[in-house]
Design a protein around this motif. Structure first.
Motif: not given
Length: 297
Positions: A213-215, A255-256, A261-264, A271-273
């Motif tokens: 999560t990015i929030w 759109n946030y 630049n994040e790939l879900f 990127r975080h994983l």
């Protein structure tokens, strides 16, 4: 009000506004009756009276559950109190109470809605009332009942046409099937499905930057602003005419900037994983499914 004070209109003057069945005498229109004609000292203010009425409705729905308490069988027909609240002449006005943004009223409305949606055959059309827009615009922190409502209902809305359902090959795409897909990031919807309303409520109120999560509060403010723009003049119009009913219109995808630049993939931000320094040994729920989704991107 000036016309009434000057005697141009009186209690026998007929009025009409959007949402009313027909022309009515001034004394038969609650909004005018209680704001202009009523005199004396009131026992309750509007908020307290609303809360009391909601408590009564909640108790009535509790007395008439949708399932048998012994066998857990679904009761049909739907209890009368729920049929009345479910009616198009009542439900939109109940939902519109969410726009008061009063924490006490909003919480009671959502508790009542949680009772109303249980095994409700009309649940698929609830989105038409604008409830998912109104509920996500709420700025308070008591959102656990909201989490329960979203968890139960967001995948059960018939907001896409049969043609869309058959022409799009997205059977496993959660964001496609969720009515929240245009408003919340896909990761938040996955989090709601995977971890339930309690964890979702905690996530929704906080600041998180992690593989699943990015929030942030800034993203929440952006979402509220976009929904408010989409609703346009409805909220001000409702203040002048409580009979006004929201006419549903699908909101464009929000759109946030924080996610540009994040790939879900699957249910993770890659990127975080892949950042083993910040997130070492982050648990992967289904590694094989994640690998397949990565290969299909």
């Amino acid at each position: 009000k000036e016309f009434y004070q000057e005697g141009i209109v009186d209690t026998k003057t007929k009025f009409w506004a959007q949402g009313m069945e027909g022309w009515k005498l001034m004394e038969r229109i609650p909004q005018l009756k209680w704001t202009m004609l009523a005199s004396g000292q009131s026992l309750l203010n509007e908020s307290d009276m609303c809360a009391l009425i909601l408590d009564i409705l909640i108790q009535m729905c509790d007395y008439y559950p949708s399932r048998d308490l012994i066998t857990n069988s679904i009761i049909r027909p739907l209890p009368k109190i729920k049929r009345i609240l479910n009616d198009s002449t009542c439900l939109p006005h109940l939902v519109q109470l969410l726009l008061t943004f009063d924490p006490q009223i909003v919480e009671k409305v959502v508790v009542l809605l949680n009772l109303l949606i249980q095994d409700n055959p009309m649940l698929t059309t609830f989105y038409m009332s604008g409830i998912f827009y109104f509920i996500l615009m709420y700025t308070g922190s008591n959102i656990l009942p909201i989490g329960h409502f979203l968890k139960y209902s967001h995948l059960k809305q018939a907001f896409r046409s049969d043609l869309e359902q058959t022409s799009q090959n997205k059977q496993n795409d959660l964001i496609y099937h969720s009515v929240l897909g245009h408003m919340l990031p896909e990761a938040m919807i996955c989090y709601l499905e995977n971890y339930g309303p309690e964890k979702f409520a905690q996530m929704f109120l906080g600041e998180y930057d992690q593989p699943e999560t990015i929030w942030s509060n800034e993203m929440r403010r952006l979402m509220i602003e976009k929904i408010a723009v989409h609703l346009a003049d409805y909220s001000p119009r409702l203040m002048s005419n409580i009979y006004a009913v929201y006419q549903y219109c699908n909101i464009p995808v929000i759109n946030y900037p924080q996610l540009e630049n994040e790939l879900f993939c699957n249910q993770y931000y890659l990127r975080h994983l892949c950042d083993e320094k910040k997130f070492p040994d982050w648990p992967i729920k289904d590694p094989i499914a994640l690998l397949k989704d990565c290969l299909q991107m």
